[in-house]
Design a protein around this motif. Structure first.
Motif, PDB file in Angstrom:
ATOM      1  N   UNK A 435     -42.540  13.394   3.019  1.00 34.74           N
ATOM      2  CA  UNK A 435     -42.990  14.256   4.318  1.00 34.74           C
ATOM      3  C   UNK A 435     -42.327  14.008   5.560  1.00 34.74           C
ATOM      4  N   UNK A 436     -41.929  14.939   6.363  1.00 41.33           N
ATOM      5  CA  UNK A 436     -41.495  14.709   8.005  1.00 41.33           C
ATOM      6  C   UNK A 436     -42.619  13.883   8.625  1.00 41.33           C
ATOM      7  N   UNK A 437     -43.880  14.046   8.130  1.00 42.51           N
ATOM      8  CA  UNK A 437     -44.990  13.546   9.114  1.00 42.51           C
ATOM      9  C   UNK A 437     -45.049  12.027   8.752  1.00 42.51           C
ATOM     10  N   UNK A 438     -44.370  11.460   7.795  1.00 48.02           N
ATOM     11  CA  UNK A 438     -44.338   9.963   7.638  1.00 48.02           C
ATOM     12  C   UNK A 438     -43.181   9.597   8.353  1.00 48.02           C
ATOM     13  N   UNK A 439     -43.608   9.006   9.477  1.00 47.25           N
ATOM     14  CA  UNK A 439     -42.760   8.331  10.452  1.00 47.25           C
ATOM     15  C   UNK A 439     -42.235   6.879  10.288  1.00 47.25           C
ATOM     16  N   UNK A 440     -43.171   6.116   9.783  1.00 49.20           N
ATOM     17  CA  UNK A 440     -42.643   4.542   9.738  1.00 49.20           C
ATOM     18  C   UNK A 440     -41.716   4.269   8.982  1.00 49.20           C
ATOM     19  N   UNK A 441     -40.903   3.301   9.337  1.00 46.15           N
ATOM     20  CA  UNK A 441     -39.623   2.890   8.554  1.00 46.15           C
ATOM     21  C   UNK A 441     -40.287   2.241   7.236  1.00 46.15           C
ATOM     22  N   UNK A 442     -39.414   2.284   6.044  1.00 52.38           N
ATOM     23  CA  UNK A 442     -40.079   1.888   4.851  1.00 52.38           C
ATOM     24  C   UNK A 442     -38.850   0.973   4.344  1.00 52.38           C
TER      25      UNK A 442
END
Length: 632
Positions: A435-442
């Protein structure tokens, strides 16, 4: 060398049928199932589970320092690799751990005859029913379905408990909350990468047939390396020239996971154009857990990765050089959690499984049956976030053990920039989503493990020559890189990370990346990964990915091992402490152009010195060869 900071375990008191009132702790937990896994229904009570309890290993907190002692070029013990017996003796679980866990099982009604110690001494194993497992672990088991593939797991929901007094003796238990995400993610990554490559060809006005029509001209020189990489292009880029001297002492391994499989006629088609003396050559085939060269499923998704890895690994080392194919079965996705463990099983037995959750009792995992090659390249990866802390710690330590024995372990970092496979990023609570709402780097794993070498990708800028500086790859894929959310920065990398953060601080909010400066950073090194010409399913095509970079680098390190072995020296082993050392700084081509976008950002930037896009840079082979020959 620190690996992680353990969190405090919450203590609960639960009644047990045989032990009365006994304090238990929640040993592992997760917020939710990984992406694409959905809980279906309670697992039937009579379902049999291959319960495996990973016993804590003594001295494991020292493994980073022990590895550094034989790997740092300034150490008096450089190159004094350990024997397998020495590794086993140093890290074999204690009698106290073994007896304590066995007593717990027996007191809970599991008969002695049902309990077995693995060959490595690292696991206690017992076949139990779901009902027994739920009683033992104070949890509930459910059936989970994969939304993209016809795969089911029996897993417990969110967490499990163990007796408090055994917490220090148990690493983790399977099957519990660990999911086999590696196989499905690898295939989706591969499919996405091939799709990206096809789109690039169309956007550039070059239909696939153009690659086939021009292959004769492409094969004859290095004029087209900005659009078509061949073995000669890589030789020219990195001044790589190799005349073998110690073939009988050397070894190089490529790891693949069935159903990925190479096609023999594709190897010959590639060799006919780029290395004619090798027509008819094949890798040495080693089957692990029933891995085989399947022929029922064909196409780039099923043959492309193996074609890429083997064609370039074999062509670069040249005629008559031993390249081993470790073909791992990816069919059993029930017992061990992820397929990387199946490969580790065969090398040292630490992850050996005896009981399989299927009807074929005697096709169990290979346990310590395979001698590791000096160089091992793996072009597969998955998300760091999808694995539990204990699981990552244990598997990472297994790579350190290989390093202690002189093995160089290379992993491609991934193809999604600062996101993980499938362009997944993280919400603030740690759950993973596209989702674009997930912003934190993975971050990706095993690249964030401090005991492997993570390989990123570069490319020749369109219109440039092989003599011009490369850029971070920007076509088809974006090289993965960044900072771990779990592993501590290793000693060998501290100066490089601090220099980057001090001189080129990323202008992102600390809530979307690990900005502490105390975490493991990756990649370690890079190499071209764009526009590789491969033969697949009877035609030539171009492909992109860090999965191209890792085996190509492996071939060059194989050549360095050959030179050292020829003069009576040891293999280079774990290379990170050397390549980060001041003595090696001028042995790399610094990459200062490009970024690795993801998670709605431009990612990090390639800058002077080490950076989380290209690592220390790309290899200058003659300089690296000279520096490693100067070491003991």
């Amino acid at each position: 060398m620190a690996i992680l900071t353990r969190t405090t375990l919450a203590v609960v008191t639960l009644a047990t049928s045989c032990l009365g009132s006994l304090p238990f702790v929640k040993h592992e937990s997760r917020l939710s199932a990984p992406p694409n896994w959905e809980q279906s229904h309670r697992a039937p009570a009579e379902t049999e589970l291959p319960l495996r309890i990973g016993l804590a290993q003594p001295n494991i907190d020292r493994i980073g320092d022990l590895l550094l002692d034989i790997s740092h070029p300034q150490s008096k013990n450089y190159g004094n690799h350990w024997s397998a017996a020495q590794v086993s003796e140093t890290f074999r679980p204690s009698v106290e751990a073994l007896d304590g866990v066995r007593k717990w099982l027996v007191d809970e009604g599991i008969a002695h005859s049902r309990i077995r110690l693995s060959n490595s001494g690292g696991w206690l194993e017992a076949s139990v029913s779901v009902a027994e497992a739920e009683q033992l672990l104070k949890t509930e088991y459910y059936v989970y379905n994969h939304t993209l593939e016809d795969v089911q797991h029996v897993r417990c929901a969110l967490g499990y408990h163990i007796p408090e007094h055994l917490a220090e003796h148990i690493d983790f238990i399977t099957p519990t909350i660990h999911f086999n995400s590696a196989a499905s993610q690898v295939r989706s990554n591969l499919k996405r990468r091939r799709t990206a490559a096809a789109m690039l060809v169309r956007q550039a006005g070059l239909p696939r047939s153009a690659d086939v029509d021009n292959i004769e001209n492409i094969a004859s020189g290095i004029e087209h390396c900005d659009t078509h990489i061949t073995p000669d292009c890589l030789r020219a880029l990195y001044n790589f020239s190799f005349a073998p001297q110690a073939t009988e002492k050397n070894s190089f391994g490529i790891v693949e996971y069935t159903p990925q499989a190479y096609v023999a006629s594709d190897l010959d088609m590639f060799f006919d154009k780029f290395s004619k003396p090798q027509v008819g050559e094949r890798p040495t085939f080693v089957s692990i857990d029933g891995g085989f060269l399947q022929t029922n499923m064909t196409g780039e998704d099923y043959n492309g990765e193996s074609a890429l890895d083997l064609q370039y690994a074999m062509a670069l080392v040249g005629e008559g050089q031993p390249v081993t194919l470790y073909q791992v079965d990816d069919g059993d996705q029930s017992a061990n959690g992820t397929s990387f463990n199946d490969f580790l099983d065969a090398l040292d037995g630490t992850y050996c499984a005896v009981h399989r959750n299927d009807s074929s009792d005697n096709d169990g995992h290979d346990c310590g049956t395979v001698t590791p090659t000096w160089i091992i390249s793996t072009s597969y990866y998955f998300s760091e976030q999808q694995l539990t802390d204990a699981y990552k710690t244990r598997q990472c330590a297994e790579y350190a053990k290989l390093g202690l024995m002189g093995v160089t372990v290379l992993y491609s970092t991934g193809d999604n920039g600062v996101a993980s496979g499938g362009n997944m990023c993280l919400f603030q609570n740690g759950t993973e989503s596209s989702s674009p709402e997930a912003k934190r780097f993975s971050p990706t794993f095993p690249s964030t493990c401090p005991f492997i070498t993570g390989v990123g990708a570069t490319q020749i800028v369109a219109g440039n020559k092989v003599s011009d500086p490369e850029s971070a790859i920007y076509e088809g894929i974006f090289t993965a890189g960044g900072f771990s959310n779990f592993f501590a920065v290793p000693d060998y990398q501290k100066t490089a990370v601090q220099n980057f953060l001090t001189n080129h601080p990323p202008q992102y909010s600390p809530d979307i990346w690990n900005s502490t400066g105390h975490s493991r950073a990756y990649p370690d090194i890079a190499l071209n990964g764009a526009n590789y010409v491969i033969a697949v399913n009877g035609k030539f095509d171009r492909v992109f990915g860090t999965s191209a970079s890792a085996p190509a680098l492996g071939a060059m390190l194989y050549a360095i091992n050959d030179a050292r072995l020829a003069v009576g020296k040891k293999p280079i082993g774990f290379i990170n402490p050397a390549i980060y050392s001041p003595a090696f700084q001028d042995a790399f081509n610094d990459i200062t152009n490009g970024t690795n976008p993801g998670c709605g950002t431009e990612g990090f930037s390639a800058v002077e010195g080490w950076d989380p896009v290209s690592g220390v840079g790309t290899p200058n082979y003659p300089k690296l060869l000279q520096k490693w020959l100067e070491l003991p």
